[in-house]
Every structure is written in structure tokens, then in C-alpha cells.
Enzyme design. Structure first.
Site, PDB file in Angstrom:
ATOM      1  N   ASN A 287      57.896  47.971  73.715  1.00  0.00           N
ATOM      2  CA  ASN A 287      58.927  48.821  73.132  1.00  0.00           C
ATOM      3  C   ASN A 287      58.490  50.255  73.392  1.00  0.00           C
ATOM      4  O   ASN A 287      57.383  50.627  73.020  1.00  0.00           O
ATOM      5  CB  ASN A 287      59.033  48.546  71.624  1.00  0.00           C
ATOM      6  CG  ASN A 287      59.898  49.560  70.897  1.00  0.00           C
ATOM      7  OD1 ASN A 287      60.766  50.191  71.505  1.00  0.00           O
ATOM      8  ND2 ASN A 287      59.661  49.728  69.616  1.00  0.00           N
ATOM      9  N   GLY A 288      59.340  51.032  74.050  1.00  0.00           N
ATOM     10  CA  GLY A 288      58.974  52.422  74.340  1.00  0.00           C
ATOM     11  C   GLY A 288      59.294  52.761  75.783  1.00  0.00           C
ATOM     12  O   GLY A 288      60.068  52.054  76.443  1.00  0.00           O
TER      13      GLY A 288
ATOM     14  N   GLU B  83      80.353  62.359  58.485  1.00  0.00           N
ATOM     15  CA  GLU B  83      79.797  61.018  58.346  1.00  0.00           C
ATOM     16  C   GLU B  83      80.908  59.961  58.447  1.00  0.00           C
ATOM     17  O   GLU B  83      80.735  58.927  59.094  1.00  0.00           O
ATOM     18  CB  GLU B  83      79.033  60.928  57.012  1.00  0.00           C
ATOM     19  CG  GLU B  83      78.449  59.579  56.658  1.00  0.00           C
ATOM     20  CD  GLU B  83      77.504  59.001  57.702  1.00  0.00           C
ATOM     21  OE1 GLU B  83      77.088  59.707  58.627  1.00  0.00           O
ATOM     22  OE2 GLU B  83      77.195  57.804  57.594  1.00  0.00           O
TER      23      GLU B  83
ATOM     24  N   LYS C  26      69.321  50.213  66.025  1.00  0.00           N
ATOM     25  CA  LYS C  26      69.070  50.753  64.690  1.00  0.00           C
ATOM     26  C   LYS C  26      68.019  51.855  64.690  1.00  0.00           C
ATOM     27  O   LYS C  26      68.152  52.848  63.992  1.00  0.00           O
ATOM     28  CB  LYS C  26      68.620  49.591  63.794  1.00  0.00           C
ATOM     29  CG  LYS C  26      68.416  49.966  62.351  1.00  0.00           C
ATOM     30  CD  LYS C  26      69.735  50.139  61.656  1.00  0.00           C
ATOM     31  CE  LYS C  26      69.587  50.662  60.249  1.00  0.00           C
ATOM     32  NZ  LYS C  26      70.828  51.308  59.801  1.00  0.00           N
TER      33      LYS C  26
ATOM     34  N   HIS D 260      91.863  76.421  63.885  1.00  0.00           N
ATOM     35  CA  HIS D 260      91.277  77.145  65.022  1.00  0.00           C
ATOM     36  C   HIS D 260      91.183  76.253  66.257  1.00  0.00           C
ATOM     37  O   HIS D 260      90.380  76.497  67.147  1.00  0.00           O
ATOM     38  CB  HIS D 260      89.893  77.681  64.643  1.00  0.00           C
ATOM     39  CG  HIS D 260      89.965  78.653  63.504  1.00  0.00           C
ATOM     40  ND1 HIS D 260      90.461  79.917  63.641  1.00  0.00           N
ATOM     41  CD2 HIS D 260      89.659  78.510  62.195  1.00  0.00           C
ATOM     42  CE1 HIS D 260      90.430  80.532  62.472  1.00  0.00           C
ATOM     43  NE2 HIS D 260      89.952  79.696  61.577  1.00  0.00           N
TER      44      HIS D 260
ATOM     45  N   GLU E 176      81.372  54.748  65.634  1.00  0.00           N
ATOM     46  CA  GLU E 176      80.298  53.867  66.102  1.00  0.00           C
ATOM     47  C   GLU E 176      80.611  52.393  65.927  1.00  0.00           C
ATOM     48  O   GLU E 176      80.152  51.583  66.713  1.00  0.00           O
ATOM     49  CB  GLU E 176      78.949  54.234  65.485  1.00  0.00           C
ATOM     50  CG  GLU E 176      78.861  54.035  64.003  1.00  0.00           C
ATOM     51  CD  GLU E 176      77.527  54.496  63.441  1.00  0.00           C
ATOM     52  OE1 GLU E 176      76.524  54.497  64.148  1.00  0.00           O
ATOM     53  OE2 GLU E 176      77.489  54.854  62.254  1.00  0.00           O
TER      54      GLU E 176
ATOM     55  N   ARG F 277      67.446  45.950  66.357  1.00  0.00           N
ATOM     56  CA  ARG F 277      66.745  46.992  67.110  1.00  0.00           C
ATOM     57  C   ARG F 277      67.187  47.064  68.573  1.00  0.00           C
ATOM     58  O   ARG F 277      66.783  47.966  69.303  1.00  0.00           O
ATOM     59  CB  ARG F 277      65.234  46.739  67.061  1.00  0.00           C
ATOM     60  CG  ARG F 277      64.666  46.770  65.679  1.00  0.00           C
ATOM     61  CD  ARG F 277      63.192  46.498  65.717  1.00  0.00           C
ATOM     62  NE  ARG F 277      62.472  47.599  66.301  1.00  0.00           N
ATOM     63  CZ  ARG F 277      61.934  48.601  65.630  1.00  0.00           C
ATOM     64  NH1 ARG F 277      62.032  48.624  64.317  1.00  0.00           N
ATOM     65  NH2 ARG F 277      61.298  49.564  66.236  1.00  0.00           N
TER      66      ARG F 277
ATOM     67  N   TRP G 128      66.604  46.820  74.030  1.00  0.00           N
ATOM     68  CA  TRP G 128      67.616  47.862  74.148  1.00  0.00           C
ATOM     69  C   TRP G 128      67.260  48.578  75.442  1.00  0.00           C
ATOM     70  O   TRP G 128      66.217  49.230  75.531  1.00  0.00           O
ATOM     71  CB  TRP G 128      67.541  48.797  72.943  1.00  0.00           C
ATOM     72  CG  TRP G 128      68.653  49.808  72.900  1.00  0.00           C
ATOM     73  CD1 TRP G 128      69.901  49.635  72.383  1.00  0.00           C
ATOM     74  CD2 TRP G 128      68.616  51.153  73.389  1.00  0.00           C
ATOM     75  NE1 TRP G 128      70.634  50.786  72.522  1.00  0.00           N
ATOM     76  CE2 TRP G 128      69.875  51.730  73.138  1.00  0.00           C
ATOM     77  CE3 TRP G 128      67.642  51.928  74.026  1.00  0.00           C
ATOM     78  CZ2 TRP G 128      70.200  53.031  73.481  1.00  0.00           C
ATOM     79  CZ3 TRP G 128      67.970  53.241  74.373  1.00  0.00           C
ATOM     80  CH2 TRP G 128      69.226  53.779  74.098  1.00  0.00           C
TER      81      TRP G 128
ATOM     82  N   LYS H  30      81.043  57.036  61.303  1.00  0.00           N
ATOM     83  CA  LYS H  30      81.112  55.604  60.981  1.00  0.00           C
ATOM     84  C   LYS H  30      82.247  54.954  61.765  1.00  0.00           C
ATOM     85  O   LYS H  30      82.085  53.865  62.310  1.00  0.00           O
ATOM     86  CB  LYS H  30      81.352  55.357  59.480  1.00  0.00           C
ATOM     87  CG  LYS H  30      80.218  55.594  58.541  1.00  0.00           C
ATOM     88  CD  LYS H  30      79.090  54.603  58.637  1.00  0.00           C
ATOM     89  CE  LYS H  30      78.089  55.053  59.639  1.00  0.00           C
ATOM     90  NZ  LYS H  30      76.962  55.836  59.189  1.00  0.00           N
TER      91      LYS H  30
ATOM     92  N   CYS I 176      63.746  48.501  71.084  1.00  0.00           N
ATOM     93  CA  CYS I 176      63.433  47.086  71.260  1.00  0.00           C
ATOM     94  C   CYS I 176      62.673  46.531  70.056  1.00  0.00           C
ATOM     95  O   CYS I 176      62.032  47.265  69.322  1.00  0.00           O
ATOM     96  CB  CYS I 176      62.572  46.913  72.498  1.00  0.00           C
ATOM     97  SG  CYS I 176      63.264  47.707  73.935  1.00  0.00           S
TER      98      CYS I 176
HETATM   99  C1  F6R Z   1      74.553  56.076  62.276  1.00  0.00           C
HETATM  100  C2  F6R Z   1      73.134  55.886  62.372  1.00  0.00           C
HETATM  101  C3  F6R Z   1      72.363  56.823  63.223  1.00  0.00           C
HETATM  102  C4  F6R Z   1      71.029  57.168  62.548  1.00  0.00           C
HETATM  103  C5  F6R Z   1      70.153  58.003  63.490  1.00  0.00           C
HETATM  104  C6  F6R Z   1      68.874  58.436  62.806  1.00  0.00           C
HETATM  105  O1  F6R Z   1      75.131  55.125  61.431  1.00  0.00           O
HETATM  106  O2  F6R Z   1      72.586  54.982  61.812  1.00  0.00           O
HETATM  107  O3  F6R Z   1      73.078  57.965  63.521  1.00  0.00           O
HETATM  108  O4  F6R Z   1      71.298  57.854  61.369  1.00  0.00           O
HETATM  109  O5  F6R Z   1      69.852  57.262  64.617  1.00  0.00           O
HETATM  110  O6  F6R Z   1      68.122  57.348  62.410  1.00  0.00           O
HETATM  111  P1  F6R Z   1      67.009  57.463  61.313  1.00  0.00           P
HETATM  112  O7  F6R Z   1      67.666  57.808  60.033  1.00  0.00           O
HETATM  113  O8  F6R Z   1      66.372  56.106  61.274  1.00  0.00           O
HETATM  114  O9  F6R Z   1      66.072  58.535  61.764  1.00  0.00           O
END
Ligand code: F6R
Length: 614
Positions: free
Chosen positions: A100-101, A487, A609, A510, A494, A27, A74, A491, A2
């Protein structure tokens, strides 16, 4: 998770709160709400959905007042509906609170309060906290700040909160534990509070980052003070923000993600600027100076992270083990923290995190610290929790990353890990002087090479159009290109909601090979390097089963070109640096596919985020 924003001062609060919520929307975007205090009346406006919906709802309301709090959610406890949205009122609507939490013991607290006649209307843990504060204030006849302190003493969990009360129109009370909170000190007897500095930077650069278990009281008559939960007064440490407003705007791009992808020539350069010198032949990470020798002597390094940052650690593992000959273990922070890992005083644990706030990564570090390990951080957000609890660290200097899908933060993390590898390998003598020198040169050339890849965007867009409707995709790579495959797949998942898997290319036979048919696109990182021929064989295996190949190849490649349905060329570089280049086309591929599918690129469903809860 949040986002929190609050204002008290001489200006109208509503526009500041709405703008702040928009900046914090990355967020969480399940709901948004504000509370305003005007002429003794405390009013709450809140709506499920994005901030724009709240704005529309509030358009014909009288949103006045020079003190207010705002929240973008969130959802954790309770569905994302209007009722569960923040702010939440106390029993008699005297106090409102944003949070937030997670309050872990909210059920116990709720039962006690229900016994005393409290009625709850939402399913949230937050509503319990505001009732508790109000209950203590009335029962104990204490000030708002003291009631907040007493309430928090009985709370287990994580929180960043801001409290507003009808009876204290000149005051806001805020507190944090394991969730970030920044206080901005304005120019004319005014204060801003927020989860991060993005809603504040426009108004002031003077900020104070609260520490865990600190309560901030901002009062228009009495000024700003910080009290620890133990009731000890603390001296606020005022810092100067190094962030500019342009970094928070889209700057002509359609989405933040695209802007951030295109920023990579600059962000990678900013990341190594002042940290390497090709002419003089050195690499240095100033923030780690004190621990250089410990790193050089280390028998093993443990890296903890989540998501994309975890992928960056995997690249680091390949580099450090191969070039600096130090044993590296990469751990999902969420697993590490609960599996009683064998960690001691000789260990170095490095956390990698864009936000510096990820709850699992923080907890993993705390665990490592409690076992006596040296804890280091690689973070993007300056002043973040991880950067403050670690013994030392390096900032990635990628600038604010607003798109929920991480792009420039990943390449910056890989850049730091490459610098660290080069430093260690050079110091330990595990790399020859000429190889070291040539890798420095190659690293310095990366920003321009990224620029050249970005010029190829129209072609990547064309390929995206062909594959936009697929339901599954496979990403393959070997060596340090394996984490790049992971990665790339993440991408795509998500932001476009297409199921995608990343695999080490040789693992395909495998199991995953069973999935391959003419419907299945297989993205292969097939650049020149030691495993090139082996990857070519893997491509043959896919072709033999009619899979469709999109290959990332080194400029001028002919062999893969003949086999693949599409090739995307990247400039030639040292094979250890390939992840910095090969990632770029994969980011663009996901981006275009997401846009073409009509998905919300910057705010994909269910994601946030900064994951500040478990
Ligand atoms: C994917 C993404 C997430 C973050 C993960 C860790 O695009 O952004 O997988 O990498 O939530 O976040 P941080 O790097 O902020 O600890």
C-alpha cells in the site's frame, strides 16, 4: 487506499484473509488478491474487481495453507486489471509481496533491475520492489528480513508491505513508512498483519502499531521482533484494542452509510461525553490539556485537512473566530504543503482527519512541525499516523466509519471543534457566562434533536424520489451553514455522481444564478439566525428564476415554507450549533438519491476511504 491483511499461525489462512479483505474493502476495490504458502508451494490468486469476484474465482481452487497475504487495491500505477493486482511475485516466484503506497523512484530501480536481467509483467511500482528484495537476497546472500531492510533503504516513497517467501515458511516480514500497518498478536502462536485493526479485532485485541521505517518480523519459531531501517532493534509496544466487532457490521441496515447516519445521536454523544458538564459549567478536552494555555494565548490557529474534514474545519473557523476571537486559517492540506506557508514557533496547526492517515494532511503537519509550530490532531481512528505524530490531540470517538462517504465523522469533528471553541471562549472571557451556559445546554440536547430529524427520514426519502434524476444541484448557506452547503454538495457528488456545487448564498448572484432554471434544484439552509432574512431574499431570487427550492428550516418556520417547493424542518437550536443538525437531512437526501439511482453507496466509483497517497 489499498488494504493489506496477512496471517501466519495454526489456522487455515484463506478464510481469515477473505474476511479481512472484505473488512478492508472500503480502502480500495479495484482488485483483490491473495498468496498462500502450502507445503513449499507459493500460489497467487488475484482478480480485478471486488473481493466477492476473487472469492468466486477461488471457490474451486485448493486454497490451503496456514500462512498467507491478501490485498485489496486502489489503483495508482497501472490499470485495475488482473495483472496489476497484488500480490506480485519475484522473478522466480519465490517471494510474493503486497503493498500500500507509492514507490516514487520505481523507474530508476526498474531500469537497474532490467539491466541485471529482471523481467516485469505488470505496470506497477510494487512488482519492482519484490524483484529488488529477491535480487538483494540472492546477490548479498542475506536473510529475507535483511533483504527487505536493504531494499527499503534504496526506496523513496510511501509503503506498507508484507512479504512472504517459499524459503521461510514460518515467517512473514512487514514494513511501513507513511502507510499504516498493525500487527495483531494471536493467542496460539499466530500473528495477523493489516492496514488497520478491522480484520484483526475478531481474533485478538493485542496489537502493535508499527512506526515509520520499522520492519516487523513475525516468526512461528522465533517470535515477533521489530527492527528499524537503521538496523536497530526496537521493543514492540503492545496495545489493547478498544474496538468491538458490532461496530464493523451493518447491524440490520442496508448500507454502512445509512447505519452511520443513524448512529449520529450516539456518536455525537460519545464525542462530548466526559468533556462537558452543564451543571458545573465546564468544557474540557483532556488530550489538549498540556497545550491549553498555548491555545488560549494563540494569535492564530491554522487548520489543515482534506474533503469533508476540511468542511468541518470551515465550521470551526466560523465558531472560533466569532466566539473565541482567535484568527483561524483553514487550508487544504494538499495546497498548504507545497506553497511555502509562513509558519513559525508561535503557530498552532491543527489537522482534522477521520482516518488519521491522509497523506496530504500528514505531510502538511510534518511541514508545520519542521517550522517549529505546535501540531495538534483531531482524528477518529485511534493509533493512526496523525494521532501519533502530533504533539497532542482529541479523538472524535465516532467509532469505525466504513461507508466511504464521511457522515458521523463529520458531525463528530464539528462537535470537537465546538467544544474547543467553547473552552477557548470561556477561558478568554469572549463569551458571557449565560451564553456559555446556554450553549452547553443546547449542545447536550443535540443527540436527541438529531434523533428527531432521523424520524423524518420517510419524508426526506419522498423528496429524494422527486429529484433523483436531476443532473445538477446547487447548495446554498450563509455563515457556518456555508460549509454545510459544501458538505451537502460533496455528499451528493460522491455517492450519486450528480454534479453539485455548494456556495455562500449571497455569492449566487455573482455567477451561479445563471444556471438557475426550472430544472435546477437549489438546496438552501434557511434556519433561524442572524442571516435568516438575507437567505430568504436569496430564496426569492431563485424563485424568480423558476428554480426549485428544497429548504432546511427551523421547526415552525412559515416564511420560507411559503416560498419553497419542499421544506425539511430541524429543531431549533443555538445558531452556532445548526451545522450539527442541518447536515443530517443533507446526508439522507444524498443517500436516498444514490440508492434510487442504483449507485454503490458504500463504495462509490474511483474513491477510497483512506487516501494514503498524494
Ligand atoms: C468525503 C470524504 C473525503 C474525506 C477526505 C479526508 O465523504 O470522506 O472527502 O473527508 O478524504 O479524509 P480524512 O478525514 O480521513 O483525512
Amino acid at each position: 487506499m489499498c488494504g493489506i491483511v496477512a496471517y501466519i499461525g495454526q489456522k487455515e489462512a484463506y478464510p481469515i484473509l477473505i474476511k479481512g479483505l472484505k473488512r478492508l474493502e472500503y480502502r480500495g476495490y479495484d482488485s483483490a488478491g491473495i498468496a498462500l504458502l502450502d507445503q513449499g508451494e507459493l500460489k497467487i490468486y488475484k482478480k480485478q474487481g471486488k473481493v466477492a469476484i476473487l472469492e468466486e474465482f477461488a471457490a474451486d481452487k485448493n486454497c490451503e495453507g496456514k500462512v498467507g497475504i491478501g490485498h485489496t487495491r486502489w489503483a495508482t500505477h497501472g490499470l485495475p486489471n488482473d495483472t496489476n493486482s497484488h500480490p506480485h511475485f519475484s522473478e522466480n516466484k519465490d517471494i510474493a509481496l503486497i503493498h500500500n503506497g507509492i514507490i516514487e523512484n520505481y523507474n530508476v530501480l526498474k531500469e537497474e533491475l532490467e539491466h541485471r536481467g529482471h523481467k516485469f509483467i505488470s505496470e506497477t511500482d510494487t512488482e519492482v520492489l519484490v524483484h529488488l528484495i529477491d535480487d538483494i537476497r540472492k546477490r548479498e546472500k542475506v536473510s529475507l528480513a535483511e533483504a527487505v531492510r536493504m531494499a527499503l533503504l534504496s526506496v523513496t516513497g510511501a509503503y506498507a508491505i508484507v512479504v512472504i517467501s517459499k524459503d521461510n515458511p514460518n515467517q512473514l516480514v512487514a514494513a511501513r513508512k507513511s502507510s499504516p500497518l498493525v500487527v495483531g498478536i494471536g493467542k496460539e502462536n499466530e500473528y495477523y498483519l493489516a492496514s488497520d485493526a478491522t480484520p484483526i479485532v475478531e481474533y485478538t485485541k493485542q496489537v502493535v502499531y508499527l512506526n515509520d521505517e520499522e520492519i516487523a518480523v513475525v516468526d512461528l519459531n522465533e517470535g515477533f521482533k521489530i527492527v528499524h531501517l537503521s538496523n536497530q532493534e526496537k521493543t514492540p509496544y503492545v496495545q489493547q484494542l478498544e474496538m468491538n466487532l458490532e461496530a464493523l457490521e451493518k447491524g440490520g441496515f442496508e448500507h454502512f452509510m445509512l447505519k452511520e447516519i443513524f448512529e449520529q445521536p450516539r456518536s455525537i454523544h460519545d464525542c462530548f461525553r466526559g468533556r462537558l458538564n452543564v451543571e458545573q459549567g465546564w468544557v474540557s478536552l483532556g488530550g489538549l490539556k498540556e497545550y491549553e494555555q498555548k491555545l488560549v494565548n494563540a494569535e492564530r490557529i491554522v487548520m489543515v485537512a482534506c474533503g469533508t474534514s476540511w468542511h468541518a474545519c470551515l465550521v470551526g473557523e466560523y465558531l472560533i473566530e466569532d466566539l473565541a476571537r482567535i484568527n483561524v486559517e483553514v487550508e487544504y492540506a494538499s495546497e498548504f504543503r507545497y506553497r511555502n506557508p509562513i509558519i513559525g514557533e508561535d503557530d498552532i496547526v491543527i489537522a482534522v482527519s477521520q482516518s488519521g492517515e491522509t497523506a496530504d494532511t500528514l505531510a502538511a503537519l510534518e511541514l508545520a512541525k519542521s517550522k517549529g509550530a505546535t501540531i495538534l490532531g483531531i482524528c477518529n481512528v485511534v493509533g493512526s499516523s496523525i494521532s501519533r505524530i502530533t504533539d497532542a490531540g482529541s479523538y472524535t470517538h465516532a467509532g469505525p466509519e466504513i461507508g466511504v462517504a464521511s457522515t458521523k465523522a463529520f458531525t463528530a469533528q464539528v462537535t470537537i471543534l465546538t467544544l474547543l471553541t467553547l473552552f477557548l471562549a470561556h477561558k478568554k472571557g469572549t463569551i458571557s457566562q449565560s451564553a456559555f451556559q446556554s450553549m452547553l445546554c443546547d449542545l447536550e440536547a443535540i443527540p436527541d434533536q438529531v434523533k428527531r430529524i432521523l424520524e423524518n427520514d420517510p419524508k426526506i426519502k419522498e423528496i429524494s424520489a422527486i429529484y433523483k434524476d436531476v443532473r445538477n444541484a446547487l447548495y446554498l448557506g450563509r455563515g457556518s451553514s456555508f460549509p454545510v452547503a459544501l458538505e451537502g454538495a460533496l455528499k451528493l457528488k460522491e455517492i450519486s455522481y450528480i454534479h453539485a456545487e455548494g456556495y455562500p448564498a449571497a455569492e449566487m448572484k455573482h455567477g451561479p444564478i445563471a444556471l438557475i432554471d426550472e430544472e435546477m434544484p437549489v438546496v438552501v439552509i434557511a434556519t433561524k439566525g442572524t442571516s435568516y432574512e438575507k437567505v430568504v431574499s436569496n430564496i426569492q431570487e431563485v424563485k424568480a428564476r423558476k428554480g426549485r427550492i428544497i429548504a432546511i428550516v427551523t421547526e415552525g418556520d412559515r416564511q420560507v415554507k411559503e416560498l419553497a417547493d419542499h421544506v425539511i424542518e430541524i429543531p431549533e437550536t443555538n445558531q452556532y450549533l445548526v451545522p450539527l443538525l442541518a447536515t443530517i437531512p443533507l446526508q439522507l437526501l444524498s443517500y436516498h438519491i444514490s440508492v434510487m439511482r442504483g449507485c454503490n453507496v458504500d463504495q462509490p466509483r474511483n474513491l477510497a476511504k483512506s487516501v494514503t497517497v498524494e
